[in-house]
Design a protein around this motif. Sequence first.
Motif, PDB file in Angstrom:
ATOM      1  N   SER A  30       0.916  -1.210  -0.006  1.00  0.00           N
ATOM      2  CA  SER A  30       0.056  -0.070  -0.029  1.00  0.00           C
ATOM      3  C   SER A  30       0.783   1.261   0.135  1.00  0.00           C
ATOM      4  O   SER A  30       2.102   1.198   0.119  1.00  0.00           O
ATOM      5  N   ASP A  31       0.227   2.374  -0.275  1.00  0.00           N
ATOM      6  CA  ASP A  31       0.747   3.755  -0.395  1.00  0.00           C
ATOM      7  C   ASP A  31       1.472   3.787   1.085  1.00  0.00           C
ATOM      8  O   ASP A  31       2.812   4.443   0.983  1.00  0.00           O
ATOM      9  N   ARG A  35       5.502   4.614   1.898  1.00  0.00           N
ATOM     10  CA  ARG A  35       5.988   5.835   2.551  1.00  0.00           C
ATOM     11  C   ARG A  35       6.902   5.489   3.795  1.00  0.00           C
ATOM     12  O   ARG A  35       7.884   6.017   3.918  1.00  0.00           O
ATOM     13  N   GLN A  36       6.434   4.506   4.349  1.00  0.00           N
ATOM     14  CA  GLN A  36       7.113   4.034   5.687  1.00  0.00           C
ATOM     15  C   GLN A  36       8.508   3.584   5.299  1.00  0.00           C
ATOM     16  O   GLN A  36       9.560   3.844   5.927  1.00  0.00           O
ATOM     17  N   LYS A  37       8.581   2.771   4.187  1.00  0.00           N
ATOM     18  CA  LYS A  37       9.831   2.273   3.602  1.00  0.00           C
ATOM     19  C   LYS A  37      10.880   3.374   3.124  1.00  0.00           C
ATOM     20  O   LYS A  37      12.215   3.317   3.392  1.00  0.00           O
ATOM     21  N   ALA A  42      15.608   6.956   3.782  1.00  0.00           N
ATOM     22  CA  ALA A  42      15.971   8.012   3.960  1.00  0.00           C
ATOM     23  C   ALA A  42      16.709   8.207   5.470  1.00  0.00           C
ATOM     24  O   ALA A  42      17.871   8.835   5.590  1.00  0.00           O
ATOM     25  N   LEU A  43      15.963   7.722   6.518  1.00  0.00           N
ATOM     26  CA  LEU A  43      16.763   7.950   7.618  1.00  0.00           C
ATOM     27  C   LEU A  43      18.255   7.256   7.682  1.00  0.00           C
ATOM     28  O   LEU A  43      19.365   7.611   8.148  1.00  0.00           O
TER      29      LEU A  43
END
Length: 95
Positions: A30-31, A35-37, A42-43
């Motif tokens: 899902s979106d 986004r969480q991935k 990025a972190l």
Amino acid sequence: MVEKAQQQGYPLAPANGYSGSDEEAGRSMSDEERRQKRKKWALYIIVFVIFQTGIIVLFNMTVMKFRTPKFRVRSATSSETFDTQPSSFNVMMNT
């Protein structure tokens, strides 16, 4: 044998070790999961860049110390060679 194991309540493990069903394999993320991935990656990248910057600064401060070169002139005399031209000049000095 398989039927007997299923009747007794033992789960069967697939030969490849992956226990996901066909439903899970076919399902797209899902979106929100995407986004969480992306946030997680990025972190990780930001933490890596900060870590590398810290290592570089530490290396520069310990190994590659900036030192001012010592330059001393005890005596200087100019010889008699002093050539001038319209665009440059040449002076010979003995130190």
